[in-house]
Design an enzyme around this catalytic site. Structure first.
Site, PDB file in Angstrom:
ATOM      1  N   ARG A  36     109.761  -3.134   2.872  1.00 15.53           N
ATOM      2  CA  ARG A  36     109.960  -1.813   3.470  1.00 15.53           C
ATOM      3  C   ARG A  36     109.908  -1.844   4.992  1.00 15.53           C
ATOM      4  NH1 ARG A  36     106.154   2.234   0.170  1.00 15.53           N
ATOM      5  NH2 ARG A  36     107.311   3.774   1.388  1.00 15.53           N
ATOM      6  N   HIS A 123     105.135  -6.863  -7.444  1.00 20.66           N
ATOM      7  CA  HIS A 123     106.462  -6.304  -7.159  1.00 20.66           C
ATOM      8  C   HIS A 123     107.567  -7.363  -7.180  1.00 20.66           C
ATOM      9  CE1 HIS A 123     105.176  -2.216  -5.215  1.00 20.66           C
ATOM     10  NE2 HIS A 123     104.543  -2.481  -6.336  1.00 20.66           N
ATOM     11  N   CYS A 131     121.110 -13.112 -11.965  1.00 18.46           N
ATOM     12  CA  CYS A 131     122.415 -12.583 -12.371  1.00 18.46           C
ATOM     13  C   CYS A 131     122.204 -11.581 -13.502  1.00 18.46           C
ATOM     14  CB  CYS A 131     123.326 -13.708 -12.838  1.00 18.46           C
ATOM     15  SG  CYS A 131     124.878 -13.125 -13.574  1.00 18.46           S
ATOM     16  N   CYS A 134     124.205 -13.360 -16.878  1.00 18.78           N
ATOM     17  CA  CYS A 134     123.732 -14.570 -17.565  1.00 18.78           C
ATOM     18  C   CYS A 134     122.244 -14.836 -17.349  1.00 18.78           C
ATOM     19  CB  CYS A 134     124.543 -15.785 -17.127  1.00 18.78           C
ATOM     20  SG  CYS A 134     124.265 -16.279 -15.406  1.00 18.78           S
ATOM     21  N   CYS A 155     129.127 -16.302 -13.025  1.00 22.62           N
ATOM     22  CA  CYS A 155     129.765 -15.049 -13.440  1.00 22.62           C
ATOM     23  C   CYS A 155     130.519 -14.329 -12.323  1.00 22.62           C
ATOM     24  CB  CYS A 155     128.719 -14.101 -14.021  1.00 22.62           C
ATOM     25  SG  CYS A 155     127.708 -14.822 -15.328  1.00 22.62           S
TER      26      CYS A 155
END
Length: 271
Positions: A36, A123, A131, A134, A155
């Protein structure tokens, strides 16, 4: 050194069940911004046209994926991750059998780099991008070096970040594991965070002991809840309190039996 630091060192020396809560101050000392990046919020809004909380939200990723990944590369991965003496000290404690867990909300993997095994990343991690098709996992360097959008090599689709975005649920399993670790700790060691941070507010309510140690760069409201506290350079203070005599490793019964067997074999060969 301050007598309070000596007392902290003594408590760490005597403890076999320490839990370390690692805060934003630890990554800031390493020169990293965090997800952040609240400390540079104005600069972020000026550069990207959106505030930092908007950019690291799940909705922003779905609508402005290119700008999200520009922020990811430039702000979150703003420099190489290099462990500090805080990370190295934690690894020494764990190796000595004193540190049960490291708990953190920050998403960098410096504790893993120095060999810590029981790290609870509440977190997620910048080194666990994946991905959505996959499931192949990609590290932070892959994100940093990607030209444009980081795409899966199999992919050819944009990767999902390995950390929790605003608007997404935190893993309840990790939260339960962290709470259990704190509840079973005899020493709770908070480094680089105020006790009023969201992370500490959630966790310290589970601590039942009277050995809460706080090391931070400056004093904040609510710190009096700690049993011992010290302020200043995190690396210097942490190095001091963790510079303890490490227990000698005891030889296991299995290793002793193996040595006996080898001696017998050697004796039989001589006979």
């Amino acid at each position: 050194m301050d007598s309070k630091l000596d007392k902290m060192k003594e408590l760490i020396q005597k403890s076999d069940h320490i839990v370390l809560v690692s805060g934003l101050g630890v990554i800031r000392e390493a020169g990293l911004n965090g997800v952040r990046a609240e400390h540079i919020a104005y600069d972020i809004e000026q550069k990207y046209g959106y505030d930092n909380d908007e950019i690291v939200s799940s909705m922003f990723l779905s609508k402005r994926v290119e700008l999200f990944y520009q922020y990811y590369k430039e702000v979150i991965l703003n420099k190489e991750m290099k462990p500090t003496p805080v990370h190295e000290g934690a690894a020494r404690l764990e190796k000595a059998g004193k540190l049960d867990a490291v708990i953190k909300r920050t998403t960098y993997s410096m504790y893993d780099q120095v060999g810590c095994k029981n790290v609870i990343d509440l977190h997620g991690s910048v080194d666990e991008n994946y991905c959505p098709n996959c499931g192949k996992v990609y590290g932070s360097e892959f994100i940093r070096k990607a030209e444009g959008l980081p795409l899966c090599e199999e992919c050819s689709v944009p990767l999902r970040p390995g950390f929790t975005l605003l608007g997404e649920m935190v893993d309840n399993g990790k939260m339960s594991k962290a709470s259990d670790a704190v509840e079973n700790a005899d020493v709770l060691l908070v480094v680089g965070s105020s006790l009023t941070s969201p992370l500490c507010q959630h966790l310290i309510k589970y601590y039942k002991g009277n050995k809460m140690l706080l090391i931070n760069d400056q004093e904040t409201v609510g710190d009096e809840r700690a049993d011992y506290r010290a302020y200043g350079n995190l690396s210097e203070l942490f190095s001091y309190v963790t510079d303890i005599k490490m227990p000698e490793k005891k030889e296991t019964a299995a290793k002793k039996d193996k040595k006996k067997d080898k001696k017998k074999e050697a004796k039989n060969e001589q006979d």
